[in-house]
Design a protein around this motif. Structure first.
Motif, mmCIF file in Angstrom:
data_model
loop_
_atom_site.group_PDB
_atom_site.id
_atom_site.type_symbol
_atom_site.label_atom_id
_atom_site.label_comp_id
_atom_site.label_asym_id
_atom_site.label_seq_id
_atom_site.Cartn_x
_atom_site.Cartn_y
_atom_site.Cartn_z
ATOM 1 N N VAL A 19 0.816 -1.215 0.000
ATOM 2 C CA VAL A 19 0.000 0.000 0.000
ATOM 3 C C VAL A 19 0.850 1.264 0.000
ATOM 4 O O VAL A 19 0.343 2.356 -0.247
ATOM 5 C CB VAL A 19 -0.993 0.009 1.193
ATOM 6 C CG1 VAL A 19 -2.048 -1.072 1.010
ATOM 7 C CG2 VAL A 19 -0.266 -0.148 2.518
ATOM 8 N N ALA A 20 2.123 1.132 0.286
ATOM 9 C CA ALA A 20 3.048 2.272 0.261
ATOM 10 C C ALA A 20 4.453 1.717 0.110
ATOM 11 O O ALA A 20 4.760 0.640 0.624
ATOM 12 C CB ALA A 20 2.947 3.093 1.539
ATOM 13 N N VAL A 53 5.378 9.878 0.886
ATOM 14 C CA VAL A 53 5.032 8.514 0.473
ATOM 15 C C VAL A 53 3.670 8.134 1.041
ATOM 16 O O VAL A 53 2.801 7.623 0.320
ATOM 17 C CB VAL A 53 6.099 7.506 0.931
ATOM 18 C CG1 VAL A 53 5.671 6.080 0.622
ATOM 19 C CG2 VAL A 53 7.440 7.814 0.304
ATOM 20 N N LEU A 54 3.461 8.380 2.319
ATOM 21 C CA LEU A 54 2.197 8.015 2.945
ATOM 22 C C LEU A 54 1.039 8.853 2.415
ATOM 23 O O LEU A 54 -0.080 8.357 2.282
ATOM 24 C CB LEU A 54 2.307 8.128 4.467
ATOM 25 C CG LEU A 54 3.307 7.164 5.112
ATOM 26 C CD1 LEU A 54 3.373 7.388 6.616
ATOM 27 C CD2 LEU A 54 2.974 5.714 4.792
ATOM 28 N N GLY A 74 -4.891 2.918 -0.946
ATOM 29 C CA GLY A 74 -5.294 1.705 -0.247
ATOM 30 C C GLY A 74 -4.788 1.603 1.175
ATOM 31 O O GLY A 74 -5.065 0.629 1.866
ATOM 32 N N LEU A 75 -4.046 2.602 1.650
ATOM 33 C CA LEU A 75 -3.503 2.571 3.006
ATOM 34 C C LEU A 75 -4.567 3.015 4.005
ATOM 35 O O LEU A 75 -5.170 4.068 3.854
ATOM 36 C CB LEU A 75 -2.295 3.501 3.118
ATOM 37 C CG LEU A 75 -1.709 3.713 4.520
ATOM 38 C CD1 LEU A 75 -1.145 2.413 5.071
ATOM 39 C CD2 LEU A 75 -0.637 4.789 4.481
ATOM 40 N N ALA A 126 5.180 -1.126 2.768
ATOM 41 C CA ALA A 126 4.197 -1.457 3.792
ATOM 42 C C ALA A 126 3.071 -2.257 3.151
ATOM 43 O O ALA A 126 2.638 -1.937 2.042
ATOM 44 C CB ALA A 126 3.649 -0.188 4.439
ATOM 45 N N LEU A 127 2.629 -3.279 3.871
ATOM 46 C CA LEU A 127 1.564 -4.151 3.356
ATOM 47 C C LEU A 127 0.381 -4.147 4.313
ATOM 48 O O LEU A 127 0.562 -4.085 5.539
ATOM 49 C CB LEU A 127 2.071 -5.576 3.210
ATOM 50 C CG LEU A 127 3.143 -5.818 2.171
ATOM 51 C CD1 LEU A 127 4.522 -5.608 2.773
ATOM 52 C CD2 LEU A 127 3.038 -7.206 1.625
ATOM 53 N N GLN A 128 -0.808 -4.227 3.751
ATOM 54 C CA GLN A 128 -2.050 -4.369 4.504
ATOM 55 C C GLN A 128 -2.998 -5.236 3.673
ATOM 56 O O GLN A 128 -2.808 -5.371 2.459
ATOM 57 C CB GLN A 128 -2.725 -3.013 4.739
ATOM 58 C CG GLN A 128 -2.065 -2.157 5.771
ATOM 59 C CD GLN A 128 -2.799 -0.839 5.984
ATOM 60 O OE1 GLN A 128 -3.345 -0.256 5.052
ATOM 61 N NE2 GLN A 128 -2.785 -0.357 7.227
ATOM 62 N N PRO A 129 -4.026 -5.762 4.332
ATOM 63 C CA PRO A 129 -5.050 -6.453 3.548
ATOM 64 C C PRO A 129 -5.763 -5.438 2.654
ATOM 65 O O PRO A 129 -5.837 -4.260 3.003
ATOM 66 C CB PRO A 129 -6.023 -7.006 4.598
ATOM 67 C CG PRO A 129 -5.325 -6.870 5.903
ATOM 68 C CD PRO A 129 -4.287 -5.818 5.756
ATOM 69 N N PRO A 130 -6.268 -5.869 1.505
ATOM 70 C CA PRO A 130 -6.976 -4.927 0.642
ATOM 71 C C PRO A 130 -8.210 -4.370 1.358
ATOM 72 O O PRO A 130 -8.872 -5.090 2.106
ATOM 73 C CB PRO A 130 -7.372 -5.755 -0.575
ATOM 74 C CG PRO A 130 -6.943 -7.143 -0.321
ATOM 75 C CD PRO A 130 -6.215 -7.211 0.968
ATOM 76 N N ARG A 131 -8.473 -3.106 1.113
ATOM 77 C CA ARG A 131 -9.659 -2.473 1.697
ATOM 78 C C ARG A 131 -10.881 -2.884 0.911
ATOM 79 O O ARG A 131 -10.839 -2.966 -0.322
ATOM 80 C CB ARG A 131 -9.504 -0.969 1.692
ATOM 81 C CG ARG A 131 -8.405 -0.514 2.648
ATOM 82 C CD ARG A 131 -8.096 0.930 2.510
ATOM 83 N NE ARG A 131 -9.084 1.737 3.212
ATOM 84 C CZ ARG A 131 -9.003 3.042 3.339
ATOM 85 N NH1 ARG A 131 -7.993 3.714 2.803
ATOM 86 N NH2 ARG A 131 -9.914 3.727 3.989
ATOM 87 N N PRO A 132 -11.990 -3.129 1.596
ATOM 88 C CA PRO A 132 -13.209 -3.496 0.878
ATOM 89 C C PRO A 132 -13.694 -2.335 -0.005
ATOM 90 O O PRO A 132 -13.527 -1.174 0.349
ATOM 91 C CB PRO A 132 -14.228 -3.789 1.981
ATOM 92 C CG PRO A 132 -13.567 -3.517 3.270
ATOM 93 C CD PRO A 132 -12.161 -3.107 3.021
ATOM 94 N N ALA A 133 -14.273 -2.678 -1.135
ATOM 95 C CA ALA A 133 -14.803 -1.655 -2.037
ATOM 96 C C ALA A 133 -16.007 -0.974 -1.389
ATOM 97 O O ALA A 133 -16.807 -1.647 -0.730
ATOM 98 C CB ALA A 133 -15.196 -2.288 -3.362
#
Length: 139
Positions: A28-29, A41-42, A47-48, A131-138
Motif C-alpha cells: 500500500v506504500a 510517500v504516505l 489503499g492505506l 508497507a503491506l495491509q489487507p486490501p480495503r473493501p470496495a
C-alpha cells in the motif's frame, strides 16, 4: 484519530495483531528513494488505512557473514526476517526485515533511519521500504 493511535501504542493495539504471513496482503506504500520523505510517500499511498496496522518491511543487502548479527539487533525492536525477494548482487545478500505497526510519517522515518544505520554498521545497504495491509473493501 490521534487519540486512537496513541491508545493503540500505549495499550498494545488491536485485540488481534496483523499476521505478516497472510496471503492477501498487498503493498500500500513504498519508497526506494533515499531523499523522498515518508510523509510524502504516505500521503500518496493508495489503499492505506492509516488507522490499521501494517507490515512495515525494510529491504536491505548485507554481507552473508553479517546477516545473523543484524537480525539479532533488529529483533530487539520487534523485527523478524522475511524471505528475500531479490537476487543477490555485488556479493551482498538481500534480506527483508519486517514488523507490524501502525504507520505515521514520524515512526516510518525513524524506522527507515534505524534500518539505514543498521545496514551501514554491518557493511551493507538499505535499499528502501514498503508497507503491506489487507486490501480495503470496495465502498
Amino acid at each position: 484519530m490521534v487519540v486512537v493511535r496513541m491508545w493503540r501504542r500505549l495499550f498494545g493495539g488491536s485485540a488481534q495483531a496483523l499476521d505478516p504471513a497472510r496471503a492477501d496482503l498487498v503493498v500500500v506504500a513504498s519508497s526506494f528513494d533515499d531523499v523522498e520523505a515518508c510523509s510524502a510517500v504516505l500521503d500518496r499511498a493508495t489503499g492505506l488505512d492509516r488507522e490499521a496496522e501494517a507490515v512495515l518491511r525494510h529491504h536491505l543487502r548485507l554481507p552473508a557473514g553479517q546477516l545473523e548479527a543484524a537480525c539479532e539487533i533488529a529483533g530487539y525492536d520487534g523485527y523478524t526476517r522475511a524471505e528475500p525477494v531479490r537476487a543477490a548482487t555485488d556479493e551482498l545478500v538481500p534480506i527483508i526485515l519486517q514488523r507490524v505497526q501502525v504507520l505515521d510519517p514520524l515512526s516510518c522515518s525513524q524506522e527507515r533511519s534505524r534500518m539505514a544505520g543498521l545496514a551501514q554498521r554491518h557493511d551493507g545497504v538499505a535499499d528502501g521500504w514498503d508497507a503491506l495491509q489487507p486490501p480495503r473493501p470496495a465502498p
